[in-house]
Design a protein around this motif. Sequence first.
Motif, PDB file in Angstrom:
ATOM      1  N   ILE A  37       0.852  -1.202   0.000  1.00 48.90           N
ATOM      2  CA  ILE A  37       0.000   0.000   0.000  1.00 48.90           C
ATOM      3  C   ILE A  37       0.882   1.244   0.000  1.00 48.90           C
ATOM      4  O   ILE A  37       1.810   1.358   0.795  1.00 48.90           O
ATOM      5  N   ALA A  38       0.577   2.163  -0.925  1.00 45.29           N
ATOM      6  CA  ALA A  38       1.388   3.383  -1.057  1.00 45.29           C
ATOM      7  C   ALA A  38       0.541   4.464  -1.714  1.00 45.29           C
ATOM      8  O   ALA A  38      -0.635   4.245  -2.024  1.00 45.29           O
ATOM      9  N   GLU A  39       1.143   5.639  -1.943  1.00 46.01           N
ATOM     10  CA  GLU A  39       0.461   6.713  -2.669  1.00 46.01           C
ATOM     11  C   GLU A  39       0.110   6.228  -4.073  1.00 46.01           C
ATOM     12  O   GLU A  39       0.934   5.623  -4.757  1.00 46.01           O
ATOM     13  N   ARG A  47      -7.804  15.684  -6.494  1.00 43.30           N
ATOM     14  CA  ARG A  47      -9.189  15.989  -6.118  1.00 43.30           C
ATOM     15  C   ARG A  47      -9.751  14.996  -5.097  1.00 43.30           C
ATOM     16  O   ARG A  47     -10.894  15.133  -4.667  1.00 43.30           O
ATOM     17  N   LEU A  48      -8.951  14.006  -4.722  1.00 44.03           N
ATOM     18  CA  LEU A  48      -9.409  12.989  -3.774  1.00 44.03           C
ATOM     19  C   LEU A  48      -8.837  13.249  -2.389  1.00 44.03           C
ATOM     20  O   LEU A  48      -7.726  13.757  -2.253  1.00 44.03           O
ATOM     21  N   SER A  49      -9.600  12.884  -1.364  1.00 35.42           N
ATOM     22  CA  SER A  49      -9.056  12.976  -0.005  1.00 35.42           C
ATOM     23  C   SER A  49      -8.334  11.685   0.359  1.00 35.42           C
ATOM     24  O   SER A  49      -7.473  11.669   1.230  1.00 35.42           O
ATOM     25  N   ILE A  50      -8.685  10.576  -0.317  1.00 35.08           N
ATOM     26  CA  ILE A  50      -7.998   9.296  -0.113  1.00 35.08           C
ATOM     27  C   ILE A  50      -6.984   9.132  -1.236  1.00 35.08           C
ATOM     28  O   ILE A  50      -7.351   9.073  -2.413  1.00 35.08           O
ATOM     29  N   LYS A  51      -5.705   9.058  -0.868  1.00 32.67           N
ATOM     30  CA  LYS A  51      -4.661   9.017  -1.894  1.00 32.67           C
ATOM     31  C   LYS A  51      -3.794   7.755  -1.825  1.00 32.67           C
ATOM     32  O   LYS A  51      -2.845   7.615  -2.576  1.00 32.67           O
ATOM     33  N   ILE A  56      -0.989  -1.574  -8.372  1.00 34.98           N
ATOM     34  CA  ILE A  56       0.079  -2.330  -9.024  1.00 34.98           C
ATOM     35  C   ILE A  56       0.967  -1.334  -9.768  1.00 34.98           C
ATOM     36  O   ILE A  56       0.551  -0.739 -10.757  1.00 34.98           O
ATOM     37  N   LYS A  57       2.165  -1.144  -9.255  1.00 36.44           N
ATOM     38  CA  LYS A  57       3.084  -0.153  -9.825  1.00 36.44           C
ATOM     39  C   LYS A  57       3.999  -0.808 -10.860  1.00 36.44           C
ATOM     40  O   LYS A  57       4.353  -1.974 -10.741  1.00 36.44           O
ATOM     41  N   SER A 331      -4.004  -6.102   5.146  1.00 37.77           N
ATOM     42  CA  SER A 331      -3.051  -5.141   5.708  1.00 37.77           C
ATOM     43  C   SER A 331      -1.862  -4.925   4.765  1.00 37.77           C
ATOM     44  O   SER A 331      -1.194  -3.897   4.829  1.00 37.77           O
ATOM     45  N   MET A 332      -1.624  -5.885   3.869  1.00 37.96           N
ATOM     46  CA  MET A 332      -0.488  -5.811   2.941  1.00 37.96           C
ATOM     47  C   MET A 332      -0.895  -5.418   1.527  1.00 37.96           C
ATOM     48  O   MET A 332      -0.268  -4.560   0.911  1.00 37.96           O
ATOM     49  N   HIS A 333      -1.947  -6.064   1.005  1.00 36.97           N
ATOM     50  CA  HIS A 333      -2.315  -5.824  -0.410  1.00 36.97           C
ATOM     51  C   HIS A 333      -3.552  -4.954  -0.575  1.00 36.97           C
ATOM     52  O   HIS A 333      -3.928  -4.617  -1.701  1.00 36.97           O
ATOM     53  N   GLY A 334      -4.176  -4.557   0.536  1.00 40.43           N
ATOM     54  CA  GLY A 334      -5.411  -3.784   0.434  1.00 40.43           C
ATOM     55  C   GLY A 334      -6.604  -4.680   0.138  1.00 40.43           C
ATOM     56  O   GLY A 334      -6.475  -5.895  -0.030  1.00 40.43           O
ATOM     57  N   HIS A 335      -7.766  -4.064   0.092  1.00 37.73           N
ATOM     58  CA  HIS A 335      -9.023  -4.778  -0.133  1.00 37.73           C
ATOM     59  C   HIS A 335      -9.332  -4.762  -1.624  1.00 37.73           C
ATOM     60  O   HIS A 335      -9.673  -3.726  -2.183  1.00 37.73           O
ATOM     61  N   LEU A 336      -9.201  -5.938  -2.252  1.00 36.63           N
ATOM     62  CA  LEU A 336      -9.437  -6.031  -3.696  1.00 36.63           C
ATOM     63  C   LEU A 336     -10.915  -6.193  -4.041  1.00 36.63           C
ATOM     64  O   LEU A 336     -11.252  -6.599  -5.156  1.00 36.63           O
ATOM     65  N   ILE A 337     -11.790  -5.896  -3.111  1.00 37.49           N
ATOM     66  CA  ILE A 337     -13.250  -5.954  -3.312  1.00 37.49           C
ATOM     67  C   ILE A 337     -13.629  -7.302  -3.954  1.00 37.49           C
ATOM     68  O   ILE A 337     -13.459  -8.333  -3.316  1.00 37.49           O
TER      69      ILE A 337
END
Length: 406
Positions: A37-39, A47-51, A56-57, A331-337
Motif C-alpha cells: 500500500i502506497a500513494e 481531487r481525492l481525499s484518499i490518496k 500495481i506499480k 493489511s499488505m495488499h489492500g481490499h481487492l473488493i
Amino acid sequence: MGQAGHRVVITGQGAVSALGIGADANMAAMRDGRCGIAEMEFRDIDRLSIKIGGQIKGYRAEDRFSRQEIALYDAFTQFALIAADEAVQQSGIEISEALSLEAGVILGTSGGGLQTVDDNYRTVFAEGKNRVHPFVVPRLMNNAAASHLSMVHGLRGPSFTVATACASSNHAMGQAFQMIRSGLSKVMLTGGAESMLCFGGIKAWEGLRVMSKDGCRPFSKNRNGMVQGEGAAVFVFEEYEHAKARGANILAEVIGFAMSSDAKDIVMPSQNGAARAMQGALKSAGLSGDEVGYINAHGTGTAANDRTECAAVRDVFGAHADTLMISSTKSMHGHLIGGTGAVELLACIMALRDGVIAPTINYEEPDPACDLDVVPNEAREASVNVALTNAFAFGGLNAVLALRAI
C-alpha cells in the motif's frame, strides 16, 4: 459428515496484486510481511481525499498485450488473464477437445470494467465528446474477464461471473467447487479480479467514509478504515482422480463451502450471518471446529467488520478460538473488493503447503474486542492441516471456503 461427491483439488495458482506479479511473488511478500500500500498515481488524484491504495506499480499493458487486445481488455480482464496463464501453466493441464466440454470458468468481480466506465464517462460528460470506442460495452461488462479466459484457454463448459461485492471471489470459487463436486465439471478456472483504483472508483468509496488515509491496520485498536487494492488471482480447481491420473502436483484440497445472507443491513455486518457461514463450511467439509488451525479473516480494518468477525469466530469455535490463528492479508495488499478472496486464498495454500502463516501487519495496539491470535506483524511457522477463508460483503452476503493439506 460432509456431503458426498467428487473430491476437488487445486493444481495451479496465479496472481497479480500490489505485492507483485506471480503467485510466488505474492506469497513471498506475505511471508516477509511486506506492505504494497502506497500513494496512488492516476489522473485527478489531487481531487481525492484518499490518496493511498494497493496499486500495481510498474505495470504496462503494452508489455504483455497487443494493441488489438488492449482495445478489448479493461485492466481487470488483463489482470485475470495474467493470473490464469500462470495457473494453467503451473497445473500442466492440457485441455483436449473432450475435456473442454467439461471445463469452465467462474470468476468474481464487483465493479467489472470500472476503468473503462470512468474513462468514457469523462469523455462524454466532462470533455463533451459524442463518440466512444465501439468496444466500450464488451470491455466494461462484468463477464468480460470470464469470457476472455474461456476463449483463450478453450473452455466450453459452465462459465459465468459472480458479483457479490467483497464476497464475489469466494462465491465464485465456491460455485466452481460445487460444479466439480457434483460431477458437472472436471476442471474449472476460478478466482476473481478487480481494478477500481481510478478517480471515480475512489470518489465513490470516499462517500461511504470507511476509507483510511494512512494505512490498513486490521484488529489494531487504532485502526481507522479500509484501503482499496487491485489485481487478480486465478486457480485451477480439478477433480481429484483426474488430477491424480495425470500426475498433477496438488497444492491443497477444497473440502467445504457455505454461504449465508444477513438479511439485515446493506452496509453493517452481522455476527450471526458470519457465524452461520463459518458453521456451514465446517458442516459441508464434515469438520469439527477444533480441526481448524488457521482462518484467513475478512479483516478489513474497519471497527464494524473486525469486531463482528472476531465475535463470530468466538461463537463458532468457543474455547478453541484462543488457540486458533487468524490473520488479515488486506493489511499488505489492500481490499481487492471482488477479487479479494482469490488473492487471500494464496495465504491459506501457503499455510497448508508450506507451514507459513501470513501475518496481520501494521498491528500497533491490542483491541479487547479483537482478543484473538491475529499473528501480528511477523509471519509464523506452524503446521496447519485445515484452513478457512472468510468473505463478508456489503449487502450482507457471506461466503466461506474450507481447505485441507494434501
